[in-house]
Motif scaffolding. Sequence first.
Motif, PDB file in Angstrom:
ATOM      1  N   ARG A  94      -2.010  -2.941 -37.172  1.00 43.44           N
ATOM      2  CA  ARG A  94      -1.854  -2.214 -35.917  1.00 43.44           C
ATOM      3  C   ARG A  94      -3.171  -1.563 -35.517  1.00 43.44           C
ATOM      4  NH1 ARG A  94       2.608   2.547 -34.468  1.00 43.44           N
ATOM      5  NH2 ARG A  94       2.853   1.950 -32.289  1.00 43.44           N
ATOM      6  N   ARG A 100      -6.048   3.928 -32.998  1.00 42.44           N
ATOM      7  CA  ARG A 100      -6.551   4.617 -31.813  1.00 42.44           C
ATOM      8  C   ARG A 100      -5.731   5.873 -31.579  1.00 42.44           C
ATOM      9  NH1 ARG A 100      -4.656  -0.524 -28.221  1.00 42.44           N
ATOM     10  NH2 ARG A 100      -2.437  -0.355 -28.677  1.00 42.44           N
ATOM     11  N   TYR A 101      -6.222   6.741 -30.694  1.00 45.58           N
ATOM     12  CA  TYR A 101      -5.575   8.020 -30.407  1.00 45.58           C
ATOM     13  C   TYR A 101      -5.277   8.786 -31.700  1.00 45.58           C
ATOM     14  CZ  TYR A 101      -5.077   6.248 -25.675  1.00 45.58           C
ATOM     15  OH  TYR A 101      -5.339   5.733 -24.429  1.00 45.58           O
ATOM     16  N   TYR A 157      -9.371   8.636 -28.214  1.00 46.76           N
ATOM     17  CA  TYR A 157      -8.981   7.240 -28.419  1.00 46.76           C
ATOM     18  C   TYR A 157      -9.593   6.648 -29.690  1.00 46.76           C
ATOM     19  CZ  TYR A 157      -8.123   2.285 -27.240  1.00 46.76           C
ATOM     20  OH  TYR A 157      -7.721   0.976 -27.263  1.00 46.76           O
ATOM     21  N   SER A 193      -0.840  11.914 -31.767  1.00 50.14           N
ATOM     22  CA  SER A 193      -1.481  10.724 -32.314  1.00 50.14           C
ATOM     23  C   SER A 193      -0.589   9.503 -32.093  1.00 50.14           C
ATOM     24  CB  SER A 193      -1.774  10.901 -33.802  1.00 50.14           C
ATOM     25  OG  SER A 193      -0.578  11.070 -34.533  1.00 50.14           O
ATOM     26  N   GLN A 194      -1.235   8.368 -31.903  1.00 49.08           N
ATOM     27  CA  GLN A 194      -0.481   7.138 -31.641  1.00 49.08           C
ATOM     28  C   GLN A 194       0.466   6.796 -32.787  1.00 49.08           C
ATOM     29  OE1 GLN A 194      -2.260   3.183 -30.210  1.00 49.08           O
ATOM     30  NE2 GLN A 194      -1.949   2.804 -32.400  1.00 49.08           N
ATOM     31  N   ASN A 195      -0.028   6.941 -34.016  1.00 45.08           N
ATOM     32  CA  ASN A 195       0.735   6.489 -35.176  1.00 45.08           C
ATOM     33  C   ASN A 195       1.407   7.634 -35.922  1.00 45.08           C
ATOM     34  OD1 ASN A 195      -0.182   3.873 -34.581  1.00 45.08           O
ATOM     35  ND2 ASN A 195      -2.033   4.167 -35.807  1.00 45.08           N
ATOM     36  N   TYR A 255       5.442   8.067 -30.630  1.00 44.51           N
ATOM     37  CA  TYR A 255       5.538   6.933 -29.709  1.00 44.51           C
ATOM     38  C   TYR A 255       6.299   5.787 -30.359  1.00 44.51           C
ATOM     39  CZ  TYR A 255       1.858   9.525 -27.303  1.00 44.51           C
ATOM     40  OH  TYR A 255       1.148  10.510 -26.664  1.00 44.51           O
ATOM     41  N   LEU A 257       4.463   1.915 -27.542  1.00 39.48           N
ATOM     42  CA  LEU A 257       3.543   3.015 -27.272  1.00 39.48           C
ATOM     43  C   LEU A 257       4.018   3.876 -26.103  1.00 39.48           C
ATOM     44  CD1 LEU A 257       0.068   1.287 -27.815  1.00 39.48           C
ATOM     45  CD2 LEU A 257       1.555   2.434 -29.478  1.00 39.48           C
ATOM     46  N   HIS A 269       1.613  14.375 -23.375  1.00 41.34           N
ATOM     47  CA  HIS A 269       0.846  13.823 -24.490  1.00 41.34           C
ATOM     48  C   HIS A 269       0.195  14.904 -25.343  1.00 41.34           C
ATOM     49  CE1 HIS A 269       1.675   9.894 -22.933  1.00 41.34           C
ATOM     50  NE2 HIS A 269       1.206  10.252 -21.750  1.00 41.34           N
TER      51      HIS A 269
END
Length: 274
Positions: A131, A134-135, A181, A227-229, A233, A237, A253
Amino acid sequence: MRVLWLYAHPDPRSLNGALRDEGIAVLREHGHEVVESDLYAMEWNPVVGPGDFHHDPDERLDVLTESQYALENGTLSEDIRREQEKLLWSDTLVVQFPLWWFGPPAILKGWFDRLFIQGFAQGVLDPETGRAQRYGSGGLVGRRALVLTTVGANAATTGPRGIHGDINEVLFPLLHGTLWYPGMTVVPPLVVNGAVKLSDAEYKTAVGQLRQRLLTIPETEPIPYRSQNGGDYDERLILRPDRAPGEEGIHIHYAGGGMDERCERTGGDDEADR
């Protein structure tokens, strides 16, 4: 700290030039290492092109593919490599610019365009999951970033109900979309308002705030971006429905559903169109 001071103003005699000089001096006085990228003085080329990657200009240019190939094979343009080395050396990035037409000068945008290439600041994959990182994770994780910007308009007109729009939202693309990012930890920006005609007293206030902000970067509470992970999300996403339920917009966010950490402002009441 090892600080890269990224500076974008065409005149060193400007307010920005004075703040830059004050900031670098105080860092060095306190034992921190500083290197500078003065983009106008360097005559930095902000335009992405085939020469960045030693690519045949007669062939179609796929920037993502060619940039990663050049990165991995050592064929990136020398000016890009030098700037990437500065960034990798640093643990702290200070990004300074005047706000022009609600964004940074083109020369600064072009620095990010040319440096933040596939495999360096984007397109970095988790080796276990495959994966994208990012973020909150990614190629530049472990670095802190502070944005210092001057604005002609007064603080009221760049506040939550001001005609120019909330400065936190104006800066969101840079803070969240460019710095967060690739994994940098972003601290609240320092915004100097009324920059067209700053009084001596207001200038001294700005310098005092800048000194304090620079020397406390390591312990400053960062902007609480999600954070994205981190579980907020879903696999598409999209923010999960139990986070900021029923709400939309930039503020969702931020952890807790709001802009918990707002920028610090200083400056006078002078107006400007940009």
